[in-house]
Write a protein that holds these residues in place. Structure first.
Motif, PDB file in Angstrom:
ATOM      1  N   PRO A 155       0.819  -1.217   0.000  1.00 23.33           N
ATOM      2  CA  PRO A 155       0.000   0.000   0.000  1.00 23.33           C
ATOM      3  C   PRO A 155       0.851   1.265   0.000  1.00 23.33           C
ATOM      4  O   PRO A 155       1.899   1.318   0.623  1.00 23.33           O
ATOM      5  CB  PRO A 155      -0.811  -0.119   1.287  1.00 23.33           C
ATOM      6  CG  PRO A 155      -0.061  -1.077   2.137  1.00 23.33           C
ATOM      7  CD  PRO A 155       0.618  -2.022   1.216  1.00 23.33           C
ATOM      8  N   LEU A 162      -0.705   4.486   0.513  1.00 19.67           N
ATOM      9  CA  LEU A 162      -1.434   5.612   1.082  1.00 19.67           C
ATOM     10  C   LEU A 162      -0.390   6.600   1.608  1.00 19.67           C
ATOM     11  O   LEU A 162       0.634   6.202   2.173  1.00 19.67           O
ATOM     12  CB  LEU A 162      -2.330   5.136   2.230  1.00 19.67           C
ATOM     13  CG  LEU A 162      -3.505   4.253   1.778  1.00 19.67           C
ATOM     14  CD1 LEU A 162      -3.967   3.344   2.891  1.00 19.67           C
ATOM     15  CD2 LEU A 162      -4.644   5.109   1.253  1.00 19.67           C
ATOM     16  N   GLY A 167      -8.675   0.732  -6.502  1.00 15.47           N
ATOM     17  CA  GLY A 167      -7.972   0.819  -5.231  1.00 15.47           C
ATOM     18  C   GLY A 167      -6.772  -0.101  -5.133  1.00 15.47           C
ATOM     19  O   GLY A 167      -5.954   0.044  -4.220  1.00 15.47           O
ATOM     20  N   GLN A 192      -4.120   5.043  -4.595  1.00 17.30           N
ATOM     21  CA  GLN A 192      -3.979   5.304  -3.159  1.00 17.30           C
ATOM     22  C   GLN A 192      -3.247   6.617  -2.874  1.00 17.30           C
ATOM     23  O   GLN A 192      -3.354   7.156  -1.783  1.00 17.30           O
ATOM     24  CB  GLN A 192      -3.216   4.140  -2.504  1.00 17.30           C
ATOM     25  CG  GLN A 192      -3.892   2.780  -2.731  1.00 17.30           C
ATOM     26  CD  GLN A 192      -2.948   1.617  -2.533  1.00 17.30           C
ATOM     27  OE1 GLN A 192      -1.834   1.760  -2.029  1.00 17.30           O
ATOM     28  NE2 GLN A 192      -3.388   0.427  -2.946  1.00 17.30           N
TER      29      GLN A 192
END
Lengths: 427, 427, 427
Positions: free
Chosen positions: B146, B148, B387, B393
């Motif tokens: 990820p 983010l 996503g 992200q």
């Protein structure tokens, strides 16, 4: 590994289930004698094999075990008055004797015949060896009273405790015949236990950490042998008895230490009573031994005062101490032999999912015990099931040295028979 | 308003469910890194998407996430010993490495090959941004880690907390994309929050109490715009991001304040972990900001010490204070932004009955998020789901002034992209 | 003894059940008036007949009883703001008046017509006699307001309490019409009760311990007569009223003592509100009487402070005192008339299994009450069901001496009618 159906068959013991009908063919521990200490003492609620019951001792000292709920309006007889040779329901005064006969029905006219048509369900309850034993099966199939060795000894020769275990009986009982977990769950605590210390057996156990397991059928159940190397000519065998339907006997360390044993009695399908006893065939237990047992050492446990629930329980993560685990004071972080076992057994869930397990050679006893229980379902109509004959119960566990070429169940044949008045044969 | 079938489809995330399979295609937060602080620290139980798991950090610092229950006899590995690069079951000593390989099976003979046939279910667990991330899907579908924004920042630039929420994940997540409740549930507390005070945005919010909502699809999920009147030529837009499958980002007030965000991770179908983070892209959080976050201010919460359960919870009616409600200190009588939300969400029941709701125009984001989740079920075999791509992200939320004729997702295009090393564009 | 189907029929009172529909034809106590003491006071959650509701008193003093969960997103209105003649949901500000009309919908555009399509389920709630009465049936079938005698008296002439009982309503109500249990469950406590002492009735009761029971149908329910020998020419009758669907009135001892009565209102199928009242038709209750009632004497109970749950409850075995039981201070070991009843009723389980009971002649009232309830299911479409007409409610219970050849319901005809301003006829 079981099929889902087999797991259900083995773990359900309610009145209408196959295993429930099998268990109802045997006497089994229902209460400690001390729970009904005297005539006309308070009645006690007890649940067994899924049935809610009330136990009481009447004015004449007779024992009764009745359906908990009054035949009239189903109020609990727990609130009843134990007086003048009967238990009187507190709601409308119906009164039952120990056999469930309705001896007084004061809410109805004096000349009513209604009373004679009522019978409260009742089961025989007898005291033997400090325990109140129940028989919940058909009257015409009632076997002789149990003759497990400790049950026939003098009061001073045994110590008995019971505790609530929050699992099905089967995974508890499987722990009782699982010799191999001792080397792990209890590894750092074997020397703590005064009943284990100072014997030759400990040396063999420390020297050979991978025992071989052999299991033989006995008349009453199974003989489970754990074999370790001892010397050039001999093996060191520790032999555990499993007696149908749910008794286990643990071999002692040396002849001077008491023997231990258990019964695993279903309360319902998700809880059971774990009974534990120590006993010695030729002498009274010493005060120091009794003190340790009362203190929850060995196979016994510490309790929440006034209850049979253990102080270490699933609500407090068994008082897990990660520091003690790290420092090798305990293997799992849990203190106490009993708690080390039941914490792991309860962690499997209320009813272990045996479709997911992967059993090895060290699980032979568990595999065979299940097989024998399932097999007994097919011969349930027989008058003699394994473990019913009192001869099946008069057995001992032992630890012995045997020549390497002697099968353990033959070599130990003498040592595993109860001969009243003789000491254990054990090293 | 959903059909009963749709509600089931959206809210069930166990291993065999459609939504459960969808969620297993994504990395998501499993634990705070501080829960496994060092090599050989105690293992931790964690339940995710209905699966009971055990997480541990081995002697070499590697992370493992295994089925909680030992493959042998299904005892919990929670009681296991974390030692010498593996987790050893406390029952019979079976030992697993972080990948679930059985590296030692001391209860079986040394020459046994049985060991090689056993594999404990295991999932990748990686540390990034102060969080341990799990991936529970098929190995050949594993996406990139990820990205983010906060997960790639320095340790000092973010603060992360998690709390137990006693509802299904969906009604929690719906709260996170529901801009309209802010004017009510939190109405009297916006000025209390130091992260909200002193910005031009607050003035627009106070002046226009009925924002218009517009929702646009983004590559990764949704862009949710709340429009308020600002001046003759411009609207004031607050733009919230929702990223599949359950991430939300809250726009900051002003460029100098940290951004906030959440993940709503199913524990099982009736509880979830509400993850909350604040972060700033170009500076460390200040000590006064950190102190407020630790104290449970803003989007964080106060805890029962030693747990991730909040002090205000359903057992104590969230410490409701009717006096404070009457005096307009709080709108619902509950103190704290987070508790104001979860008290209402939990009051809907463990799984909200969406067949009974009546949605309006202000619920557009909720309606579209559900629709996008349901639509994703149909394209589940695709390699790129919304996503999954890390580009999806690397987005920000923002609050901006835009000319009245400019669509918000076009006007804010620059502000909602992560450009490392640059500050937020926000007023 | 009932069939399993009959037991289900009688004990289930949810919205879709036959008995639930029957009960919804009547007004019944929902709350104590003191629970909503003033305009704009905090709303109160209340569950009735299986429905979760919220009660409130608006700014103008009007009473509302609404579905607990907001029509918008199903959040609980318990967290709502009671202000400016309506209850405003704390989540998105939807506001309802006492009739469930949506009077404000601030989350939607001002010109939205959506509001007009929403109606929150609501029921009439009216205050009478210190009680808030609910009617949850069809609007066109709403009967006149209840006229039970105490409900029309001055505030000083009555005392009312309610307590949570953790059983289905039916076994609680059956206790209320079961005259025969008094001689047992309460045997040692009749003289303790100041409302029972010093009357001629007590002497007859002590002298004749096996009363005969006769039951007659009344317009509203049943008249239950317990007959005891008094003298050569007369019987002593104690006559209890049961009024459909769940009201009971207990005869007083002497004209100078207050009358008592109950309502047994289902919360859901496993709990109910046990309402208890004492009242006197011609005078205020004395301070010493009120003090005893507040103290939990007589038919009232002691509470866990701040709740309507009794101090003695199933979690503490009703504070059972085996010593007091042995010493004949209490019959069942439980202190307090009310606790003596509900302890036994709760011991039957949440819903008594009436397929197992064995009813005798002393259970005639119970048998007939069930029969009448079941019969009413067949005439449910009638406009006049037993107990609906307020004349059916204006009745009294009594204890009287009657010539031996006079049927009790004829001989007591005057005494069992309410004549406002007149005292009870009772000895």
């Amino acid at each position: 590994m079981l099929t889902s159906d087999q797991n259900v068959l083995l773990t359900q013991t309610g009145p209408e289930t196959p295993m429930g009908r099998l268990f109802r063919r045997y006497w089994f521990p229902a209460l400690l004698a001390e729970e009904l200490p005297e005539a006309d003492c308070p009645p006690v609620r007890v649940q067994l094999l899924g049935e809610k019951l009330i136990a009481f001792r009447d004015t004449s000292g007779r024992l009764g075990l009745l359906d908990e709920f009054c035949a009239h309006r189903t109020a609990s007889l727990y609130f009843g008055r134990n007086e003048e040779n009967g238990l009187r329901c507190a709601y409308h005064g119906w009164k039952y004797d120990v056999e469930g006969n309705l001896t007084d029905m004061p809410s109805e006219p004096e000349d009513s015949k209604f009373r004679c048509r009522i019978k409260q369900k009742s089961y025989p309850l007898v005291e033997r060896g400090g325990v109140l034993w129940a028989y919940m099966g058909p009257a015409d199939k009632m076997p002789e009273l149990p003759e497990l060795e400790w049950a026939l000894l003098g009061d001073g020769q045994r110590f008995i405790s019971k505790r609530l275990q929050e699992t099905n009986y089967l995974q508890a009982m499987e722990g009782g015949i699982d010799s191999s977990h001792v080397s792990f769950a209890h590894r750092f605590n074997l020397d703590d236990d005064p009943m284990h210390s100072g014997t030759a057996g400990n040396e063999y156990i420390k020297a050979d950490t991978r025992p071989k397991f052999e299991v033989a059928e006995s008349d009453g159940g199974l003989l489970i042998g754990a074999r370790r190397n001892a010397n050039e000519e001999e093996f060191y065998w520790r032999i555990t008895q499993w007696i149908m339907p749910f008794y286990t006997i643990i071999p002692p360390f040396g002849t001077h230490n008491p023997m231990g044993g258990h019964a695993w009695v279903p309360i319902d399908d998700t809880t059971c009573w774990a009974w534990s006893w120590n006993y010695h065939p030729t002498r009274d237990l010493r005060e120091d031994e009794l003190q340790q047992m009362r203190n929850g050492d060995g196979i016994h446990a510490k309790y929440i005062p006034g209850t049979y629930r253990t102080l270490a329980n699933k609500d407090n993560d068994y008082l897990m101490d990660r520091q003690a685990q790290k420092q090798k004071k305990t293997f799992s972080g849990i203190e106490g032999i009993a708690a080390q076992d039941f914490s792991l057994q309860e962690s499997m869930g209320e009813i272990a999912d045996r479709t997911k397990e992967r059993l090895g050679t060290s699980d032979a006893a568990i595999i065979l015990a299940r097989r024998r229980l399932l097999a007994a379902l097919d011969s349930m109509e027989d008058d003699v099931l394994p473990g019913l004959d009192t001869a099946d119960q008069r057995v001992r566990s032992t630890s012995v040295l045997l020549p390497k070429d002697v099968p353990f169940h033959e070599g130990a044949q003498q040592a595993i028979q109860v001969v009243p008045g003789t000491d254990f044969v054990s090293i």
